[in-house]
Design a protein around this motif. Structure first.
Motif, PDB file in Angstrom:
ATOM      1  N   GLY A  49       0.802  -1.205   0.000  1.00 35.21           N
ATOM      2  CA  GLY A  49       0.000   0.000   0.000  1.00 35.21           C
ATOM      3  C   GLY A  49       0.836   1.257   0.000  1.00 35.21           C
ATOM      4  N   SER A  50       0.149   2.381  -0.034  1.00 33.85           N
ATOM      5  CA  SER A  50       0.807   3.686  -0.087  1.00 33.85           C
ATOM      6  C   SER A  50       0.281   4.576   1.023  1.00 33.85           C
ATOM      7  CB  SER A  50       0.541   4.359  -1.440  1.00 33.85           C
ATOM      8  OG  SER A  50       1.041   5.683  -1.450  1.00 33.85           O
ATOM      9  N   ALA A  51       1.145   5.460   1.522  1.00 37.87           N
ATOM     10  CA  ALA A  51       0.730   6.458   2.499  1.00 37.87           C
ATOM     11  C   ALA A  51       0.347   7.772   1.842  1.00 37.87           C
ATOM     12  CB  ALA A  51       1.850   6.696   3.519  1.00 37.87           C
ATOM     13  N   THR A  52       0.539   7.868   0.509  1.00 33.96           N
ATOM     14  CA  THR A  52       0.249   9.138  -0.180  1.00 33.96           C
ATOM     15  C   THR A  52      -0.657   8.920  -1.380  1.00 33.96           C
ATOM     16  OG1 THR A  52       2.147   9.033  -1.691  1.00 33.96           O
ATOM     17  CG2 THR A  52       2.528  10.024   0.480  1.00 33.96           C
ATOM     18  N   GLU A  53      -1.397   9.966  -1.712  1.00 31.05           N
ATOM     19  CA  GLU A  53      -2.330   9.923  -2.830  1.00 31.05           C
ATOM     20  C   GLU A  53      -1.608   9.728  -4.162  1.00 31.05           C
ATOM     21  OE1 GLU A  53      -5.830   9.742  -4.606  1.00 31.05           O
ATOM     22  OE2 GLU A  53      -5.820  10.359  -2.496  1.00 31.05           O
ATOM     23  N   THR A  54      -0.550  10.490  -4.389  1.00 37.16           N
ATOM     24  CA  THR A  54       0.121  10.440  -5.693  1.00 37.16           C
ATOM     25  C   THR A  54       0.745   9.083  -5.953  1.00 37.16           C
ATOM     26  OG1 THR A  54       0.608  12.794  -5.478  1.00 37.16           O
ATOM     27  CG2 THR A  54       1.769  11.600  -7.208  1.00 37.16           C
ATOM     28  N   PHE A  55       1.408   8.524  -4.958  1.00 37.46           N
ATOM     29  CA  PHE A  55       2.039   7.225  -5.170  1.00 37.46           C
ATOM     30  C   PHE A  55       0.990   6.130  -5.333  1.00 37.46           C
ATOM     31  CE2 PHE A  55       4.620   3.453  -3.900  1.00 37.46           C
ATOM     32  CZ  PHE A  55       5.559   3.546  -4.911  1.00 37.46           C
TER      33      PHE A  55
ATOM     34  N   VAL B  16      -0.388 -12.952   5.946  1.00 37.04           N
ATOM     35  CA  VAL B  16      -0.444 -11.734   5.129  1.00 37.04           C
ATOM     36  C   VAL B  16       0.364 -10.628   5.790  1.00 37.04           C
ATOM     37  CG1 VAL B  16      -1.918  -9.995   4.066  1.00 37.04           C
ATOM     38  CG2 VAL B  16      -2.755 -12.347   4.302  1.00 37.04           C
ATOM     39  N   ARG B  17       1.309 -10.116   5.043  1.00 32.65           N
ATOM     40  CA  ARG B  17       2.089  -8.961   5.476  1.00 32.65           C
ATOM     41  C   ARG B  17       1.636  -7.745   4.667  1.00 32.65           C
ATOM     42  NH1 ARG B  17       8.324  -6.964   4.829  1.00 32.65           N
ATOM     43  NH2 ARG B  17       8.842  -7.098   7.020  1.00 32.65           N
ATOM     44  N   ALA B  18       1.726  -6.567   5.270  1.00 35.65           N
ATOM     45  CA  ALA B  18       1.375  -5.341   4.554  1.00 35.65           C
ATOM     46  C   ALA B  18       2.555  -4.386   4.554  1.00 35.65           C
ATOM     47  CB  ALA B  18       0.168  -4.669   5.203  1.00 35.65           C
ATOM     48  N   TYR B  19       2.844  -3.842   3.393  1.00 38.03           N
ATOM     49  CA  TYR B  19       3.824  -2.769   3.258  1.00 38.03           C
ATOM     50  C   TYR B  19       3.088  -1.438   3.148  1.00 38.03           C
ATOM     51  CZ  TYR B  19       7.556  -6.056   1.776  1.00 38.03           C
ATOM     52  OH  TYR B  19       8.483  -7.056   1.696  1.00 38.03           O
ATOM     53  N   VAL B  20       3.658  -0.400   3.730  1.00 34.30           N
ATOM     54  CA  VAL B  20       3.216   0.960   3.445  1.00 34.30           C
ATOM     55  C   VAL B  20       4.421   1.711   2.891  1.00 34.30           C
ATOM     56  CG1 VAL B  20       2.248   3.106   4.320  1.00 34.30           C
ATOM     57  CG2 VAL B  20       1.525   0.946   5.294  1.00 34.30           C
ATOM     58  N   SER B  21       4.304   2.225   1.687  1.00 37.01           N
ATOM     59  CA  SER B  21       5.396   2.961   1.062  1.00 37.01           C
ATOM     60  C   SER B  21       5.249   4.451   1.324  1.00 37.01           C
ATOM     61  CB  SER B  21       5.400   2.692  -0.443  1.00 37.01           C
ATOM     62  OG  SER B  21       4.138   3.027  -0.990  1.00 37.01           O
ATOM     63  N   MET B  22       6.317   5.198   1.063  1.00 41.04           N
ATOM     64  CA  MET B  22       6.355   6.660   1.209  1.00 41.04           C
ATOM     65  C   MET B  22       6.032   7.115   2.634  1.00 41.04           C
ATOM     66  SD  MET B  22       7.307   7.567  -1.783  1.00 41.04           S
ATOM     67  CE  MET B  22       7.419   6.778  -3.395  1.00 41.04           C
ATOM     68  N   CYS B  23       6.585   6.426   3.614  1.00 42.91           N
ATOM     69  CA  CYS B  23       6.279   6.749   5.008  1.00 42.91           C
ATOM     70  C   CYS B  23       7.017   7.979   5.529  1.00 42.91           C
ATOM     71  CB  CYS B  23       6.606   5.555   5.903  1.00 42.91           C
ATOM     72  SG  CYS B  23       5.490   4.158   5.676  1.00 42.91           S
ATOM     73  N   PHE B  24       8.066   8.405   4.858  1.00 44.87           N
ATOM     74  CA  PHE B  24       8.853   9.537   5.345  1.00 44.87           C
ATOM     75  C   PHE B  24       8.855  10.711   4.375  1.00 44.87           C
ATOM     76  CE2 PHE B  24      10.285   5.796   7.519  1.00 44.87           C
ATOM     77  CZ  PHE B  24      10.504   6.226   8.818  1.00 44.87           C
TER      78      PHE B  24
ATOM     79  N   GLY C 242      -1.363   2.764   7.870  1.00 45.84           N
ATOM     80  CA  GLY C 242      -0.893   1.514   8.445  1.00 45.84           C
ATOM     81  C   GLY C 242      -1.946   0.812   9.276  1.00 45.84           C
ATOM     82  N   ARG C 243      -2.667   1.563  10.094  1.00 46.44           N
ATOM     83  CA  ARG C 243      -3.701   0.955  10.935  1.00 46.44           C
ATOM     84  C   ARG C 243      -4.807   0.346  10.093  1.00 46.44           C
ATOM     85  NH1 ARG C 243      -6.032   3.805  16.075  1.00 46.44           N
ATOM     86  NH2 ARG C 243      -6.909   1.703  16.136  1.00 46.44           N
ATOM     87  N   ARG C 244      -5.155   0.988   9.006  1.00 47.14           N
ATOM     88  CA  ARG C 244      -6.223   0.444   8.163  1.00 47.14           C
ATOM     89  C   ARG C 244      -5.814  -0.892   7.556  1.00 47.14           C
ATOM     90  NH1 ARG C 244      -9.120   5.210   4.707  1.00 47.14           N
ATOM     91  NH2 ARG C 244     -10.506   3.455   4.191  1.00 47.14           N
ATOM     92  N   LEU C 245      -4.545  -1.039   7.208  1.00 46.79           N
ATOM     93  CA  LEU C 245      -4.076  -2.310   6.666  1.00 46.79           C
ATOM     94  C   LEU C 245      -4.002  -3.385   7.750  1.00 46.79           C
ATOM     95  CD1 LEU C 245      -1.313  -0.916   4.290  1.00 46.79           C
ATOM     96  CD2 LEU C 245      -3.497  -1.923   3.612  1.00 46.79           C
ATOM     97  N   LEU C 246      -3.558  -3.005   8.939  1.00 46.87           N
ATOM     98  CA  LEU C 246      -3.520  -3.964  10.043  1.00 46.87           C
ATOM     99  C   LEU C 246      -4.925  -4.384  10.447  1.00 46.87           C
ATOM    100  CD1 LEU C 246      -0.681  -2.456  12.275  1.00 46.87           C
ATOM    101  CD2 LEU C 246      -0.607  -4.642  11.056  1.00 46.87           C
ATOM    102  N   ASP C 247      -5.853  -3.439  10.434  1.00 44.52           N
ATOM    103  CA  ASP C 247      -7.231  -3.758  10.815  1.00 44.52           C
ATOM    104  C   ASP C 247      -7.882  -4.744   9.852  1.00 44.52           C
ATOM    105  OD1 ASP C 247      -7.030  -2.122  13.016  1.00 44.52           O
ATOM    106  OD2 ASP C 247      -8.122  -0.435  12.135  1.00 44.52           O
ATOM    107  N   MET C 248      -7.381  -4.819   8.637  1.00 43.91           N
ATOM    108  CA  MET C 248      -7.893  -5.812   7.685  1.00 43.91           C
ATOM    109  C   MET C 248      -7.490  -7.226   8.082  1.00 43.91           C
ATOM    110  SD  MET C 248      -7.206  -4.206   3.929  1.00 43.91           S
ATOM    111  CE  MET C 248      -7.764  -2.557   3.512  1.00 43.91           C
ATOM    112  N   GLY C 249      -6.399  -7.344   8.856  1.00 45.00           N
ATOM    113  CA  GLY C 249      -5.940  -8.664   9.277  1.00 45.00           C
ATOM    114  C   GLY C 249      -4.496  -8.973   8.968  1.00 45.00           C
TER     115      GLY C 249
END
Length: 308
Positions: free
Chosen positions: A112-118, A148-156, A173-180
């Motif tokens: 996943g992404s932390a930003t709209e553009t990415f 299932v692992r989740a990545y969040v890109s563009m965190c910094f 990040g929380r939304r991805l973890l809340d999915m499971g």
């Protein structure tokens, strides 16, 4: 000198898990196609060197990442049923999950992404829309008994949007973890993070109810900060680090993203701190020297240059 002097720091974790991403994140940006037999040997060598988990490939559409178009073929070389370590694969959507299930994969990851553009450039989705795309992927994977692992890109930082607000990263990040998802890997995709920023992000997740046991860190070394950032994350209790053998890697959707934190450099630091990691540094260096030969250029890892 092939190993550093060991001077333990009791404030650090006793043991760290290195999540090796070289075969996937390391090779995905290579323009020349690496033969599938070479990729398979790379994975086998990494596992034999003691890496406890090796991300093997991605079921992304071949049009977007041609280097990984041989994902199914690679997994036949790796014989998942008899693999000595978990060999996760990246699945961008339900079609990717279908392919992973058909291949017999037991560990998958979403990106996943932390930003709209990415999100738009990498996922062809809006920031909010990505969750609707990932939700059925995670649900079906969990129902099939997969991890299932989740990545969040563009965190910094993001090359189009600049500095990324910490609360925006925590929300993603929380939304991805809340999915499971069982683990969340926080990516400094373009390598702009610094030590205090790392600590602030980890603390913000803690304040939001996400403990360090759910987090992993994924650093890139664009500005030479990856190892310092890993040290800062250790100080804040992180025990899982993504790294790429020989410092291979980048991101095909972000030109400013250069190589990952080199696994050898991380191992050297962990060894000196007296932190267990289970990796045979000499075998790992030999593997990266071999892989550099396959790619036709020297490794950017400082430790590989020193010991290779």
């Amino acid at each position: 000198m092939t190993l550093p002097a060991v001077v333990p720091d009791p404030s650090f974790p006793d043991r760290v898990t290195i999540y090796e991403v070289g075969p996937r994140d390391g090779l995905q940006n290579e323009s020349a196609i690496v033969p599938v037999e070479v990729k398979a040997e790379f994975v086998h060598r990494l596992a034999a060197a003691g890496l406890p988990i090796v991300e093997a490939t991605s079921f992304v559409h071949p049009k977007w990442v041609p280097q990984l178009a041989d994902a199914e073929e690679l997994l036949t070389f790796l014989d998942l049923a008899d693999a000595s370590v978990p060999l996760p694969v990246l699945v961008p959507n339900e079609r990717g999950l279908d392919r992973a299930l058909a291949a017999g994969c037991t560990h998958v990851a979403i990106f996943g992404s932390a930003t709209e553009t990415f999100a738009q450039k990498n996922l062809n989705s809006t920031l909010d829309g990505q969750y609707a795309m990932f939700e059925p992927v995670v649900k079906r994977a969990l129902e099939a008994g997969l991890d299932v692992r989740a990545y969040v890109s563009m965190c910094f930082g993001d090359p189009w949007e600049g500095e990324v607000p910490i609360d925006q990263v925590v929300d993603a990040g929380r939304r991805l973890l809340d999915m499971g998802a069982t683990q969340l890997s926080l990516g400094d995709t373009i390598g702009v993070g610094t030590a205090a920023h790392v600590g602030a992000l980890i603390d913000a997740f803690g304040a939001a109810g996400v403990g360090v046991d759910r987090l992993a860190m994924h650093f890139h070394d664009t500005y030479g900060q990856a190892l310092a950032n890993a040290h800062a994350a250790l100080r804040h209790g992180i025990t899982t680090f993504d790294a790429s053998a020989g410092g291979l890697g980048g991101c095909p959707y972000a030109e400013s993203a250069t190589g990952n934190l080199a696994t050898e450099d991380l191992v050297w630091m962990l060894t000196g701190l007296g932190i267990e990691h289970g990796v045979d540094l000499n075998a790992l260096v030999a593997t990266s020297v071999w892989m550099a030969g396959q790619l036709g250029r020297p490794s950017p890892s400082a430790v590989v240059r020193a010991l290779g």
